[in-house]
Design a protein around this motif. Structure first.
Motif, PDB file in Angstrom:
ATOM      1  N   ALA A   1     -86.403  65.279  22.230  1.00  0.00           N
ATOM      2  CA  ALA A   1     -86.734  63.892  21.893  1.00  0.00           C
ATOM      3  C   ALA A   1     -86.823  63.739  20.375  1.00  0.00           C
ATOM      4  N   PRO A   2     -86.338  62.629  19.823  1.00  0.00           N
ATOM      5  CA  PRO A   2     -86.466  62.401  18.383  1.00  0.00           C
ATOM      6  C   PRO A   2     -87.933  62.369  17.955  1.00  0.00           C
ATOM      7  N   SER A   3     -88.186  62.867  16.765  1.00  0.00           N
ATOM      8  CA  SER A   3     -89.541  62.881  16.218  1.00  0.00           C
ATOM      9  C   SER A   3     -89.575  62.137  14.893  1.00  0.00           C
ATOM     10  N   ASP A   4     -90.755  61.932  14.394  1.00  0.00           N
ATOM     11  CA  ASP A   4     -90.975  61.263  13.109  1.00  0.00           C
ATOM     12  C   ASP A   4     -90.334  59.871  13.084  1.00  0.00           C
TER      13      ASP A   4
ATOM     14  N   ALA B   1     -89.310  42.393   3.917  1.00  0.00           N
ATOM     15  CA  ALA B   1     -89.957  41.150   3.493  1.00  0.00           C
ATOM     16  C   ALA B   1     -89.454  39.991   4.351  1.00  0.00           C
ATOM     17  N   ASP B   2     -88.171  40.041   4.709  1.00  0.00           N
ATOM     18  CA  ASP B   2     -87.623  39.136   5.710  1.00  0.00           C
ATOM     19  C   ASP B   2     -87.930  39.758   7.064  1.00  0.00           C
ATOM     20  N   SER B   3     -88.910  39.206   7.771  1.00  0.00           N
ATOM     21  CA  SER B   3     -89.420  39.861   8.978  1.00  0.00           C
ATOM     22  C   SER B   3     -88.446  39.825  10.152  1.00  0.00           C
ATOM     23  N   ARG B   4     -87.278  39.212   9.983  1.00  0.00           N
ATOM     24  CA  ARG B   4     -86.239  39.297  10.996  1.00  0.00           C
ATOM     25  C   ARG B   4     -85.548  40.661  10.970  1.00  0.00           C
ATOM     26  N   ASN B   5     -85.805  41.436   9.910  1.00  0.00           N
ATOM     27  CA  ASN B   5     -85.166  42.726   9.708  1.00  0.00           C
ATOM     28  C   ASN B   5     -86.191  43.843   9.720  1.00  0.00           C
ATOM     29  N   ALA B   6     -85.757  45.015  10.190  1.00  0.00           N
ATOM     30  CA  ALA B   6     -86.609  46.202  10.135  1.00  0.00           C
ATOM     31  C   ALA B   6     -85.738  47.431   9.961  1.00  0.00           C
ATOM     32  N   ARG B   7     -86.305  48.454   9.345  1.00  0.00           N
ATOM     33  CA  ARG B   7     -85.630  49.740   9.172  1.00  0.00           C
ATOM     34  C   ARG B   7     -86.256  50.738  10.141  1.00  0.00           C
ATOM     35  N   ILE B   8     -85.433  51.227  11.070  1.00  0.00           N
ATOM     36  CA  ILE B   8     -85.882  52.212  12.050  1.00  0.00           C
ATOM     37  C   ILE B   8     -85.271  53.550  11.641  1.00  0.00           C
ATOM     38  N   ALA B   9     -86.090  54.594  11.535  1.00  0.00           N
ATOM     39  CA  ALA B   9     -85.593  55.903  11.129  1.00  0.00           C
ATOM     40  C   ALA B   9     -86.268  56.985  11.957  1.00  0.00           C
ATOM     41  N   TRP B  10     -85.634  58.155  11.998  1.00  0.00           N
ATOM     42  CA  TRP B  10     -86.162  59.290  12.749  1.00  0.00           C
ATOM     43  C   TRP B  10     -85.539  60.573  12.220  1.00  0.00           C
ATOM     44  N   LYS B  11     -86.119  61.664  12.589  1.00  0.00           N
ATOM     45  CA  LYS B  11     -85.609  62.966  12.165  1.00  0.00           C
ATOM     46  C   LYS B  11     -84.400  63.330  13.016  1.00  0.00           C
ATOM     47  N   PRO B  12     -83.277  63.757  12.400  1.00  0.00           N
ATOM     48  CA  PRO B  12     -82.105  64.130  13.193  1.00  0.00           C
ATOM     49  C   PRO B  12     -82.440  65.209  14.216  1.00  0.00           C
TER      50      PRO B  12
ATOM     51  N   GLY C   1     -76.002  57.091  12.254  1.00  0.00           N
ATOM     52  CA  GLY C   1     -76.520  58.396  11.878  1.00  0.00           C
ATOM     53  C   GLY C   1     -77.883  58.568  12.495  1.00  0.00           C
ATOM     54  N   HIS C   2     -78.931  58.581  11.673  1.00  0.00           N
ATOM     55  CA  HIS C   2     -80.281  58.691  12.221  1.00  0.00           C
ATOM     56  C   HIS C   2     -81.192  57.619  11.614  1.00  0.00           C
ATOM     57  N   ALA C   3     -80.630  56.436  11.400  1.00  0.00           N
ATOM     58  CA  ALA C   3     -81.414  55.289  10.944  1.00  0.00           C
ATOM     59  C   ALA C   3     -80.675  54.018  11.340  1.00  0.00           C
ATOM     60  N   LEU C   4     -81.421  52.963  11.508  1.00  0.00           N
ATOM     61  CA  LEU C   4     -80.844  51.689  11.932  1.00  0.00           C
ATOM     62  C   LEU C   4     -81.480  50.555  11.164  1.00  0.00           C
ATOM     63  N   ASN C   5     -80.639  49.709  10.566  1.00  0.00           N
ATOM     64  CA  ASN C   5     -81.103  48.454   9.999  1.00  0.00           C
ATOM     65  C   ASN C   5     -81.003  47.399  11.098  1.00  0.00           C
ATOM     66  N   LEU C   6     -82.108  47.114  11.717  1.00  0.00           N
ATOM     67  CA  LEU C   6     -82.157  46.188  12.842  1.00  0.00           C
ATOM     68  C   LEU C   6     -82.425  44.786  12.317  1.00  0.00           C
ATOM     69  N   ARG C   7     -81.494  43.865  12.597  1.00  0.00           N
ATOM     70  CA  ARG C   7     -81.580  42.498  12.068  1.00  0.00           C
ATOM     71  C   ARG C   7     -81.643  41.486  13.204  1.00  0.00           C
TER      72      ARG C   7
ATOM     73  N   ILE D   1     -90.946  49.966  19.667  1.00  0.00           N
ATOM     74  CA  ILE D   1     -89.662  50.615  19.410  1.00  0.00           C
ATOM     75  C   ILE D   1     -89.772  52.107  19.677  1.00  0.00           C
ATOM     76  N   ALA D   2     -88.714  52.659  20.279  1.00  0.00           N
ATOM     77  CA  ALA D   2     -88.627  54.104  20.496  1.00  0.00           C
ATOM     78  C   ALA D   2     -87.159  54.510  20.405  1.00  0.00           C
ATOM     79  N   VAL D   3     -86.922  55.812  20.339  1.00  0.00           N
ATOM     80  CA  VAL D   3     -85.560  56.338  20.196  1.00  0.00           C
ATOM     81  C   VAL D   3     -85.369  57.470  21.186  1.00  0.00           C
ATOM     82  N   GLU D   4     -84.196  57.534  21.796  1.00  0.00           N
ATOM     83  CA  GLU D   4     -83.817  58.671  22.622  1.00  0.00           C
ATOM     84  C   GLU D   4     -82.515  59.250  22.087  1.00  0.00           C
ATOM     85  N   ALA D   5     -82.354  60.548  22.213  1.00  0.00           N
ATOM     86  CA  ALA D   5     -81.134  61.227  21.793  1.00  0.00           C
ATOM     87  C   ALA D   5     -80.310  61.584  23.018  1.00  0.00           C
ATOM     88  N   PHE D   6     -79.002  61.701  22.826  1.00  0.00           N
ATOM     89  CA  PHE D   6     -78.153  62.156  23.926  1.00  0.00           C
ATOM     90  C   PHE D   6     -77.093  63.112  23.390  1.00  0.00           C
ATOM     91  N   ASN D   7     -76.650  63.999  24.279  1.00  0.00           N
ATOM     92  CA  ASN D   7     -75.533  64.884  23.960  1.00  0.00           C
ATOM     93  C   ASN D   7     -74.586  64.898  25.154  1.00  0.00           C
TER      94      ASN D   7
END
Length: 619
Positions: free
Chosen positions: A518-521, A528-539, A578-584, A594-600
């Motif tokens: 499972a992704p961590s961190d 500042a524009d609350s319609r946007n958020a930066r989601i990040a995690w450890k690869p 990659g391992h970050a998302l600019n969610l708009r 918000i949560a993240v799942e990895a797949f292979n």
């Protein structure tokens, strides 16, 4: 790669040992998006020499125990007993200019078809659509009350010409309503119709709602809800594709936004206790959103209940290589919660899904767990035209493709999975490159064989189009039983286009290993524009990709954005893969989880820690 080159040079396709043909699946139980129908060639750009297959604006209706699919510019429609197998129906009559964005209505024992229009028009109906027999329901509708004439700019007090992008709805009391419009200026309108007078208008059109992109991030136009064109030119978003469902006493007036041209095309809903409002914006919007993966876009479709009591939402994924409105059709499982929330599952929405034969409670449970095995794997082609190289068929991008030097039988693509995997399904997605076709014809069909091999020398038939003469731009094959193989080979027979072009050769199954951790961190920070958020995690080591999942409740992470770990997707100037998302796609004043799942290639991780993204911006 050297092994593949030696294989191709020494054996080619015809001299290799091929074992007897294996039986095809007698009864498929799965499907994959885009759905496998014979999309038709568009004629609208024929004078400009622009040729492409397309499908859009799907309206699915259940009539006399069968499913019927109507869409834009098809010169007919499709019938299915099970939502997997679709047969094209050639109608007895059809408008010369074809039909765009049709609405459907079941009224007693007849099915009524209303095309989008800017002026009074004929409506068609049938009591036996399986036969193709269509009659005139009315040769001419009334003029839309208070509307400008035939596409002219509305004067003061007028509404736009229409109804364009219509949606028809029959309530429990027998009353019929019409909803419509496609505009980045005007709202969605509604009006009651009189079924006793050939759907004559009752009263005047009522404006119901308009877009509010200043508060609803997902309603912003452009790639990734950028707000404009790739060059930065701002564009106002479009509201369109109205569709009404009544579930448990609530009226869900759905709409497509912000425009079909990019990956962020989605469906949202307003809710009311009355068919003509007032309507309230649903805080959990959008309900259908699929900006990542092979299939991008989920807007402008229909929501319907199948024969087993399950809900589905159709949409219009975008390709846009040959023409802005080059598109396909997708089918996603949906649900209405007891508290009224509507949700559509696009998680792994272009991977194989089970088609249920009874009622299911969790739409996500329909995902088969068959993982993508072909992503970025090496491919060798028997020939190549120019720069249209074979490696494009494993990049999960419908706008890049391989083109063979000649469109001749025996052309091959040979895919090396890198190890022996367990194969469960294959999808071959064709592209149009200078196809030169502008309508249906007897020679427009798809024929090919798929073969598998453990060692690249001995080949076994895997799947085939067989003797059927049907065009299959997105041909999907569920294998009758699991197959062990390292190599998969496409052997060409026929396409009706001038060129053999394939965008993706997608192989699904299992690498027989362990899912990733499972992704961590995981962090989520609002701009500042609350319609946007930066989601990040450890690869995550060994991850092929990630699903960023979010919603307005921690137990309902209904929305998904799929990313590939190695894909920076420079197509539009670089994006957030990659391992970050600019969610708009967020709404002002709304808290999210918000949560993240990895797949292979072996499975999906457990979900990461769920992060609360507060209105104030910090987790």
């Amino acid at each position: 790669m050297k092994t593949l080159n030696r294989l191709l040079a020494a054996a080619a396709f015809i001299s290799a040992i091929v074992l007897p043909v294996a039986a095809q699946a007698e009864q498929e139980t799965t499907y994959a998006n885009p759905i496998d129908i014979d999309y038709r060639y568009n004629f609208e750009q024929m004078t400009d020499g622009i040729s492409y297959r397309t499908g859009a604006d799907p309206a699915v209706v259940v009539f006399k125990g069968q499913y019927y699919l109507f869409e834009t510019l098809a010169d007919g429609y499709w019938r299915s007993p099970d939502l997997i197998h679709w047969n094209f129906v050639t109608p007895s009559r059809w408008p010369f200019d074809s039909i765009v964005a049709p609405a459907t209505l079941v009224d007693d024992d007849q099915l009524i078809i209303m095309p989008a229009s800017m002026r009074p028009q004929a409506l068609l109906s049938s009591r036996d659509p399986a036969s193709g027999q269509l009659d005139f329901y009315t040769r001419r509708t009334q003029s839309l009350p208070g509307a400008a004439y035939d596409g002219q700019e509305p004067k003061s007090g007028e509404i736009p010409s229409g109804p364009w992008d219509p949606g028809l709805f029959k309530d429990d009391d027998g009353k019929v309503y019409l909803y419509w419009d496609s505009s980045n200026i005007y709202p969605i309108y509604g009006i009651e119709l009189d079924p006793r007078k050939k759907l004559a208008y009752i009263g005047k059109p009522k404006p119901l709602f308009a877009l509010d992109p200043e508060h609803h991030g997902w309603e912003r136009f452009g790639q990734d809800n950028s707000g404009g064109l790739p060059d930065g030119t701002p564009i106002k978003p479009f509201v369109e594709g109205a569709w009404m469902n009544k579930v448990n006493g609530r009226y869900y007036l759905q709409y497509g936004a912000p425009g079909t041209e990019y990956n962020a095309y989605a469906n949202g809903t307003y809710v009311s206790s009355s068919p003509l409002g007032p309507f309230t914006y649903a805080a959990y919007n959008p309900v259908a959103y699929k900006p990542g993966g092979f299939v991008e876009g989920a807007g402008h479709g229909s929501t319907f209940e199948d024969l087993h009591g399950n809900y589905w939402n159709t949409g219009t994924p975008w390709i846009g290589y040959n023409w802005t409105f080059e598109r396909r059709i997708a089918l996603f499982p949906a649900k209405f919660y007891d508290d009224g929330q509507m949700a559509v599952s696009t998680r792994f929405g272009d991977f194989p899904h089970y088609m249920p034969t009874d009622k299911v409670s969790d739409p996500d449970s329909l995902f088969t767990g068959w993982m993508l095995l072909s992503y970025r794997k090496p491919v060798v082609a028997s020939s190549t035209l120019g720069d249209f190289a074979a490696d494009r068929v494993t990049d999960e991008n419908p706008r890049t493709f391989w083109v063979a030097a000649q469109n001749t039988p025996g052309q091959t693509l040979t895919l090396d999975l890198g190890r022996v995997d367990t194969l469960r399904a294959v999808q071959v997605d064709f592209a149009d490159y200078k196809s030169g076709r502008y309508g249906d014809a007897p020679d427009i069909y798809t024929a090919f064989d798929l073969q598998s091999s453990l060692d690249g020398a001995t080949w076994t038939p895997l799947a085939s189009t067989g003797d059927e003469r049907r065009d299959r731009p997105n041909a999907y094959f569920e294998l009758p039983k699991p197959v062990k193989a390292r190599y998969v080979r496409y052997v060409h027979g026929h396409v009706g286009a001038a060129h053999l072009a394939i965008s993706d050769l997608r192989v699904f199954g299992s690498a027989n290993g362990s899912p990733p951790a499972a992704p961590s961190d995981v962090t989520a920070v609002r701009d500042a524009d609350s319609r946007n958020a930066r989601i990040a995690w450890k690869p995550v080591k060994g991850a092929v990709g990630y699903n960023v999942r979010w919603g307005i409740r921690p137990d309902r992470l209904n929305l998904t954005w799929q990313l590939f770990a190695q894909d920076d997707d420079a197509e539009f100037g670089g994006r957030q893969h990659g391992h970050a998302l600019n969610l708009r796609a967020l709404d002002v004043g709304q808290t999210y989880y918000i949560a993240v799942e990895a797949f292979n290639e072996s499975g999906v991780s457990t979900l990461s820690r769920i992060v609360r993204l507060a209105v104030g911006g910090q987790q």
